[in-house]
Design a protein around this motif. Sequence first.
Motif, PDB file in Angstrom:
ATOM      1  N   VAL A 181      -1.309  27.520  -6.110  1.00 38.76           N
ATOM      2  CA  VAL A 181      -2.353  28.540  -6.143  1.00 38.76           C
ATOM      3  C   VAL A 181      -3.230  28.336  -7.377  1.00 38.76           C
ATOM      4  CG1 VAL A 181      -0.897  30.180  -4.901  1.00 38.76           C
ATOM      5  CG2 VAL A 181      -0.904  30.186  -7.413  1.00 38.76           C
ATOM      6  N   SER A 221       1.201  36.140 -10.596  1.00 40.06           N
ATOM      7  CA  SER A 221       2.578  36.062 -10.086  1.00 40.06           C
ATOM      8  C   SER A 221       3.578  36.079 -11.237  1.00 40.06           C
ATOM      9  CB  SER A 221       2.741  34.793  -9.252  1.00 40.06           C
ATOM     10  OG  SER A 221       1.927  34.820  -8.098  1.00 40.06           O
ATOM     11  N   GLU A 262      -5.427  31.730 -11.975  1.00 42.07           N
ATOM     12  CA  GLU A 262      -5.471  33.188 -12.065  1.00 42.07           C
ATOM     13  C   GLU A 262      -4.367  33.832 -11.236  1.00 42.07           C
ATOM     14  OE1 GLU A 262      -8.570  36.923 -11.240  1.00 42.07           O
ATOM     15  OE2 GLU A 262      -9.200  34.831 -10.940  1.00 42.07           O
ATOM     16  N   ARG A 263      -4.176  33.336 -10.009  1.00 38.57           N
ATOM     17  CA  ARG A 263      -3.125  33.894  -9.159  1.00 38.57           C
ATOM     18  C   ARG A 263      -1.730  33.540  -9.691  1.00 38.57           C
ATOM     19  NH1 ARG A 263      -3.713  32.964  -2.899  1.00 38.57           N
ATOM     20  NH2 ARG A 263      -1.856  34.306  -3.057  1.00 38.57           N
TER      21      ARG A 263
END
Length: 250
Positions: free
Chosen positions: A56, A64, A59-60
């Motif tokens: 991903v 997480s 940022e993601r």
Amino acid sequence: MKVVSPSELRLLGQFRLERDAGPVELCRNGQRLLAFVVLRRSVPRTVLAGTLWPEVTEERARGSLRTTLWKLPRGDQPLIRCSGDALVAAPGLHVDVHAFTETALSVVQGCGPPLVTGRAPCRLPRELLGGDDLLPGWDEEWVLLERERLRQLRLHALDALAEALVREGRPALALEAAWESLRAEPLRESAHRAAVSAHLAEGNVGEAVHHYRSFRRLLRAELGVEPSARFTRLLARGGVTVPPTGVTPR
């Protein structure tokens, strides 16, 4: 004074986290996060997020990471704490991998644990026995690399331990250490040499020759090569004549 509950993390074999001698359940991402930080000891957040969530965006991945950190058990002593931009394991967390590594390195370096103290009983270090793999079933690259590092460290420690026990006049225990190594890697010549050295130290020349010949047949069948000159010199020092290369011993 309030007593802080001890925590123990087992990574050799199946993942297991305990507090107050009872298991603590973590989600899969929580297990991965804790294992990675513990194995690396100190990890920048960017490296941690990118390694655990590589598919991903950054940022993601950071999102997480924050979510997984929030879901970790909270108590008197957190499992993971911040150190600048890095995450580190709590100092009160006892980890089996660290205990194993300390013992194995001390044996390889020849500075412990003490094997012989006068007439005191001598035991093989329990951390080197059993040979549980690191997190079996986990196939991520960072686990595979660390698993192989620990496997190699254990083999070198067992070989060094076997040789030290022969020098200390404890051939029976030397054989146990050598066989622990051979169970993990049957083609490992250094472990076979340690076993033959133990047989020779006991005066069991027949056992030494039998072991050498068995290893020689195995090596020829699996790899098509002969044992090293170092191995044959070991036997020669014990008064054993080894047939030349290409001659099959009876």
